[in-house]
Scaffold this motif. Structure first.
Motif, PDB file in Angstrom:
ATOM      1  N   ARG A  33       0.830  -1.201   0.000  1.00 24.93           N
ATOM      2  CA  ARG A  33       0.000   0.000   0.000  1.00 24.93           C
ATOM      3  C   ARG A  33       0.867   1.255   0.000  1.00 24.93           C
ATOM      4  NH1 ARG A  33      -3.621  -3.302   2.985  1.00 24.93           N
ATOM      5  NH2 ARG A  33      -2.785  -2.756   5.005  1.00 24.93           N
ATOM      6  N   LYS A  34       1.956   1.262   0.767  1.00 27.47           N
ATOM      7  CA  LYS A  34       2.839   2.432   0.785  1.00 27.47           C
ATOM      8  C   LYS A  34       3.485   2.644  -0.576  1.00 27.47           C
ATOM      9  CE  LYS A  34       4.194   2.699   5.632  1.00 27.47           C
ATOM     10  NZ  LYS A  34       5.323   2.570   6.563  1.00 27.47           N
ATOM     11  N   GLU A  35       3.913   1.569  -1.232  1.00 31.60           N
ATOM     12  CA  GLU A  35       4.551   1.677  -2.546  1.00 31.60           C
ATOM     13  C   GLU A  35       3.593   2.224  -3.591  1.00 31.60           C
ATOM     14  OE1 GLU A  35       5.925  -2.274  -3.325  1.00 31.60           O
ATOM     15  OE2 GLU A  35       7.674  -2.076  -2.013  1.00 31.60           O
ATOM     16  N   HIS A  36       2.294   1.968  -3.421  1.00 30.63           N
ATOM     17  CA  HIS A  36       1.301   2.428  -4.387  1.00 30.63           C
ATOM     18  C   HIS A  36       0.619   3.724  -3.951  1.00 30.63           C
ATOM     19  CE1 HIS A  36       1.928  -1.681  -5.790  1.00 30.63           C
ATOM     20  NE2 HIS A  36       1.504  -1.227  -6.954  1.00 30.63           N
ATOM     21  N   GLY A  37       1.183   4.395  -2.958  1.00 29.01           N
ATOM     22  CA  GLY A  37       0.671   5.700  -2.546  1.00 29.01           C
ATOM     23  C   GLY A  37      -0.615   5.648  -1.757  1.00 29.01           C
ATOM     24  N   LEU A  38      -0.908   4.533  -1.137  1.00 28.71           N
ATOM     25  CA  LEU A  38      -2.121   4.403  -0.339  1.00 28.71           C
ATOM     26  C   LEU A  38      -1.796   4.496   1.144  1.00 28.71           C
ATOM     27  CD1 LEU A  38      -3.625   1.394  -2.321  1.00 28.71           C
ATOM     28  CD2 LEU A  38      -4.220   3.795  -2.557  1.00 28.71           C
ATOM     29  N   ALA A  39      -2.815   4.467   1.979  1.00 25.59           N
ATOM     30  CA  ALA A  39      -2.624   4.514   3.427  1.00 25.59           C
ATOM     31  C   ALA A  39      -1.982   3.219   3.906  1.00 25.59           C
ATOM     32  CB  ALA A  39      -3.964   4.712   4.121  1.00 25.59           C
ATOM     33  N   ARG A  40      -1.359   3.272   5.118  1.00 28.19           N
ATOM     34  CA  ARG A  40      -0.726   2.078   5.682  1.00 28.19           C
ATOM     35  C   ARG A  40      -1.733   0.951   5.874  1.00 28.19           C
ATOM     36  NH1 ARG A  40       1.378   2.635  10.927  1.00 28.19           N
ATOM     37  NH2 ARG A  40      -0.256   4.136  11.255  1.00 28.19           N
ATOM     38  N   SER A  41      -2.918   1.304   6.316  1.00 24.98           N
ATOM     39  CA  SER A  41      -3.958   0.300   6.497  1.00 24.98           C
ATOM     40  C   SER A  41      -5.212   0.784   5.798  1.00 24.98           C
ATOM     41  CB  SER A  41      -4.224   0.051   7.982  1.00 24.98           C
ATOM     42  OG  SER A  41      -4.833   1.184   8.549  1.00 24.98           O
ATOM     43  N   GLY A  42      -6.142  -0.098   5.610  1.00 29.40           N
ATOM     44  CA  GLY A  42      -7.366   0.269   4.914  1.00 29.40           C
ATOM     45  C   GLY A  42      -8.321   1.075   5.767  1.00 29.40           C
ATOM     46  N   THR A  43      -7.988   1.300   7.027  1.00 30.54           N
ATOM     47  CA  THR A  43      -8.912   2.014   7.904  1.00 30.54           C
ATOM     48  C   THR A  43      -8.470   3.428   8.218  1.00 30.54           C
ATOM     49  OG1 THR A  43      -7.773   1.146   9.848  1.00 30.54           O
ATOM     50  CG2 THR A  43      -9.641  -0.124   9.020  1.00 30.54           C
TER      51      THR A  43
END
Length: 129
Positions: A33-43
């Motif tokens: 998720r970090k590599e794809h620019g998303l949050a660390r967790s889904g929440t």
């Protein structure tokens, strides 16, 4: 009876060759998720946390939940802090520029107070330039 049981457990753990780990485990998919620019967790943020869970049948939105209100307040506080720190940096840069310009003016003023060449030295200087 609770004290002897606790003492027995503690002594058994000390004698055991296995050690317990107290570190927290890495959440599944965190690196991806970090590599794809998303949050660390889904929440942390996203539609599952930011949008309401339900709405009225006639289409009206549901009232915001406590967590949504808390996250909104946290984000507003963070935004205010960012704006404040940014303005502080801008003021600091401006003060630094003014200080540099003042130092430059002082240097020019000092050069203007130096003795000027006179007579033959002045003529030589004019002919060289």
């Amino acid at each position: 009876m609770a004290a002897p049981v606790r003492a027995l457990c503690c002594s058994a753990l000390r004698c055991s060759t296995r050690r317990f780990s107290t570190t927290c485990g890495v959440q599944a998919g965190e690196k991806w998720r970090k590599e794809h620019g998303l949050a660390r967790s889904g929440t942390e943020y996203g539609p599952l946390t930011d949008l309401p869970d339900w709405s009225f049948a006639d289409g009206r939105p549901a009232p915001p939940m406590k967590g949504q209100l808390r996250r909104r307040q946290e984000r507003e506080a963070l935004a205010r802090r960012i704006v404040m720190l940014n303005s502080e940096v801008d003021r600091g840069v401006e003060a630094w520029r003014e200080k540099q310009e003042e130092a430059k003016r002082m240097e020019e003023h000092k050069k203007s107070l130096l003795l000027k060449p006179k007579g033959k030295l002045l003529m030589k200087k004019k002919s060289q330039s």
